[in-house]
Design an enzyme around this catalytic site. Structure first.
Site, PDB file in Angstrom:
ATOM      1  N   TYR A 143     -41.566  37.239 -34.039  1.00  5.74           N
ATOM      2  CA  TYR A 143     -40.591  38.182 -34.909  1.00  5.74           C
ATOM      3  C   TYR A 143     -41.280  39.253 -35.251  1.00  5.74           C
ATOM      4  O   TYR A 143     -42.216  39.440 -35.949  1.00  5.74           O
ATOM      5  CB  TYR A 143     -39.799  37.350 -35.737  1.00  5.74           C
ATOM      6  CG  TYR A 143     -38.836  38.537 -36.561  1.00  5.74           C
ATOM      7  CD1 TYR A 143     -37.379  38.580 -35.996  1.00  5.74           C
ATOM      8  CD2 TYR A 143     -39.249  39.218 -37.360  1.00  5.74           C
ATOM      9  CE1 TYR A 143     -36.720  39.444 -36.684  1.00  5.74           C
ATOM     10  CE2 TYR A 143     -38.231  40.325 -38.166  1.00  5.74           C
ATOM     11  CZ  TYR A 143     -37.053  40.290 -37.783  1.00  5.74           C
ATOM     12  OH  TYR A 143     -36.052  41.008 -38.010  1.00  5.74           O
TER      13      TYR A 143
ATOM     14  N   GLU B 115     -35.899  46.204 -34.054  1.00  3.82           N
ATOM     15  CA  GLU B 115     -36.125  44.742 -34.306  1.00  3.82           C
ATOM     16  C   GLU B 115     -36.456  44.261 -32.805  1.00  3.82           C
ATOM     17  O   GLU B 115     -35.838  44.471 -31.859  1.00  3.82           O
ATOM     18  CB  GLU B 115     -35.128  43.935 -34.782  1.00  3.82           C
ATOM     19  CG  GLU B 115     -35.229  42.490 -34.970  1.00  3.82           C
ATOM     20  CD  GLU B 115     -34.054  41.694 -35.531  1.00  3.82           C
ATOM     21  OE1 GLU B 115     -34.019  41.383 -37.035  1.00  3.82           O
ATOM     22  OE2 GLU B 115     -33.093  41.761 -34.859  1.00  3.82           O
TER      23      GLU B 115
END
Lengths: 289, 369
Positions: free
Chosen positions: B100, B185
């Site tokens: 992530y 993101e």
């Protein structure tokens, strides 16, 4: 006494010749604010409401000592104007404009930190030390001296609360608008700390709203570092998740920043939260008696 | 402004962040063609909603026939109440590990923050506190390599993977700053035999900065009325109730909605027409509201910069030209209050002093009608 500003604070108005700048210069002067100069590139040598206008902030400080500046500058040019004031050594800057890009706001905050300066806003109504000095756009007549300090994220809602107080003959020491954007300079804790130290402020009202975590952080500070009683009002109890309610910060995202979480944190810190704005005066009277 | 995954990935590609080979398609036939070219593929619905996988909006296909079938299914479904217009058909990655990585803004710290974790692919909220590394960035020095090394050390990443991060993170930061992103993101950030690849893209651009990015596509996620409001620079959000609400200031508008709920009513909308409105703007805001066919109109004005007489004039103007035949509850105080009230009284509209009275009256009116 009051916090951040008083009758002696020498104020510069950036963007003084514009419609908003000139109108609010007149309003601030009427309130008693010590406005000593204005800036408007290309308009040096003019005057607005008797206030001398300079082309640049540096030109103004060659003639006058400046303690604070208020910006009435369109959002796309606000970063440049704020940098100019910071570079010239102004230590308190009030950013009135809304819609300043977020990355610009972060640039301003980073430079302000280096210059040891305080930023109020952006997207704020400013701040007022009642009866002595107003650096902002709030309606003059509601802000009368008294024992209550107020710190608020939103403007008109804060007037609503102050209106209820004034209607009940309760005045204020200083009222500070933090601004409705996601990145702002002064936060609840900065202001609460000053109210705690101010001998004339007897009690504090925190006006918050859904979104972000600043009310929760304020609650932690209140419980660890404040002796003065604090009460709160929070907007957004009925707001559905995922909808941004006007203010950039006022949104419940990924389950964060909910009304319930804020009330819980504040209650745990001994802060009573008013159900409706008109309940605030009675709560304050009880504390003051 | 939230961007669709495929638009986010286009931006990634422009900033030299590796993304899978892909095609954007709008029909089952095109999906089959794309699969013929790309081999094993993943077909992803392009909607502005999370949890697409759980809702059935992502499928795998190992031949054109399967791709056609899955594309048809997804194009015909309602995904979290959204229609699917576009599909991203993408080469299936050989994923060794899902990580992530994101850049976002930390309001409390007033600066960008890097979020990085070895636990990718899941909802970011589900990542354990200690497993998510947060690193605030001072914009005056920007992202430096030592920061990436430190972020890697804290994640327990070294060697070749650390080198990958040192290549990738500055590109993401550059994009985040240059394009005025609020969020960039990558979840999951896929570790493949060829290195790190952005398997997804969630990019949000700051609405207030769109004026300096004319080259970026404009993504509409709003209803027609919300778009109309946006053109007028009025903050407007549709809700489910029947009391149309109009107030000046975001905070007080929210407080008005709260009070409506408190007294048992339901608001039809959030409408903040801001400070210092003109007659014209007041009229535009009113017309917008009347277009929603509410049962009752609730107007709450505390005039600071906003002048009560101007709001009253705007109201009368719309009343005369369009006719306002629904019941109105009007609260009007502040700057030029007496003048404003006089204007309204002339046309038989009574005003309230307090927000409380006006809201209660509005709720009573819905119950009566």
């Amino acid at each position: 006494m009051s916090i951040f500003i008083n009758k002696q604070t020498r104020v510069l108005v950036q963007g003084i010749t514009g419609k908003q700048g000139s109108f609010h210069t007149a309003q601030m002067l009427e309130y008693g604010t010590n406005i000593i100069a204005g800036v408007s590139p290309g308009k040096g040598g003019q005057n607005v409401e008797g206030v001398p206008v300079y082309d640049t902030v540096f030109a103004a400080i060659e003639e006058e000592t400046v303690d604070a500046s208020i910006l009435f500058i369109p959002a796309p040019f606000a970063r440049d104007a704020a940098f100019e004031a910071l570079d010239a050594g102004v230590k308190l800057i009030v950013l009135i404009p809304e819609h300043i890009p977020l990355q610009d706001a972060m640039d301003i905050m980073a430079y302000a930190q280096k210059q040891n300066a305080v930023i109020v806003g952006p997207n704020t109504f400013g701040l007022v030390s009642s009866g002595s000095s107003k650096i902002g756009i709030m309606p003059n007549r509601y802000f009368v001296p008294g024992p209550v300090g107020i710190v608020s994220r939103s403007g008109t809602l804060c007037y609503e609360i102050v209106g209820h107080l004034t209607g009940n003959d309760i005045g204020t020491t200083t009222v500070v608008g933090l601004g409705g954007d996601r990145v702002v300079g002064l936060n609840f804790i900065d202001v609460l700390r000053r109210f705690e130290e101010d001998p004339e402020t007897k009690t504090v009202i925190l006006v918050g709203e859904i979104g972000g975590s600043s009310e929760e952080e304020a609650a932690t500070f209140i419980s660890s570092s404040m002796k003065k009683p604090v009460i709160a009002y929070l907007a957004g109890r009925s707001a559905p998740p995922g909808k941004r309610m006007g203010h950039a910060g006022a949104i419940i995202e990924r389950g964060r920043g909910t009304f319930e979480s804020k009330v819980k944190a504040l209650n745990a810190a001994g802060v009573e939260v008013a159900g409706l704005p008109n309940e605030v005066p009675a709560m304050i009277k009880k504390i003051l008696s | 402004m939230k961007l669709y995954e495929y638009l986010g990935k286009k931006l990634f590609h422009r900033y030299d962040i590796p993304v899978p080979h892909s095609k954007i398609v709008e029909s089952p036939e095109e999906a089959a063609e794309a699969a013929a070219e790309l081999g094993d593929v993943v077909i992803k619905s392009q909607v502005l909603s999370g949890k697409r996988g759980k809702a059935g909006g992502i499928a795998f296909a190992s031949n054109p026939g399967e791709a056609r079938k899955e594309a048809e299914r997804i194009l015909n479904m309602r995904l979290n109440d959204l229609t699917v217009e576009k599909l991203l058909v993408e080469e299936k990655l050989q994923i060794e590990q899902e990580l992530y990585l994101a850049l976002t803004v930390d309001g409390a710290l007033r600066c960008p923050v890097v979020l990085a974790s070895l636990d990718g692919g899941m909802d970011v909220e589900e990542v354990a506190e200690g497993r998510m590394i947060k690193w605030p960035i001072d914009v005056s020095i920007g992202l430096q390599d030592y920061m990436t090394r430190e972020i890697c050390r804290r994640m327990g990443v070294s060697g070749a993977l650390q080198k990958e991060f040192i290549k990738l993170l500055p590109k993401l930061y550059k994009m985040f700053r240059e394009l005025d992103a609020e969020l960039a993101e990558i979840n999951p950030l896929a570790l493949t035999p060829d290195g790190l690849v952005a398997a997804d893209a969630k990019v949000t651009i700051d609405d207030d900065a769109l004026y300096r990015h004319p080259q970026l596509p404009r993504v509409k996620e709003k209803t027609d009325l919300e778009l109309k409001a946006e053109e007028l620079d009025i903050a407007y959000v549709e809700l489910d109730g029947n009391i149309a609400v109009m107030a000046n200031g975001a905070g007080i508008t929210m407080a008005t909605l709260d009070m409506v709920q408190h007294y048992g009513g339901a608001a039809a909308n959030f409408l903040d027409f801001g400070g210092g409105a003109s007659v014209e703007r007041t009229a535009q805001a009113l017309e917008l509201l009347l277009g929603t066919n509410p049962k009752v109109l609730l107007i709450n004005i505390f005039g600071g910069i906003t002048r009560c007489d101007i709001v009253a004039e705007g109201f009368v103007k719309v009343r005369e030209s369009k006719g306002i035949d629904l019941p109105v509850s009007f609260r009007l105080v502040g700057t030029k209050e007496a003048e404003g009230r006089a204007i309204l009284e002339k046309v038989g509209i009574k005003t309230f002093n307090s927000m409380d009275e006006a809201v209660r009256h509005a709720v009573d009116l819905t119950e009566a009608s």
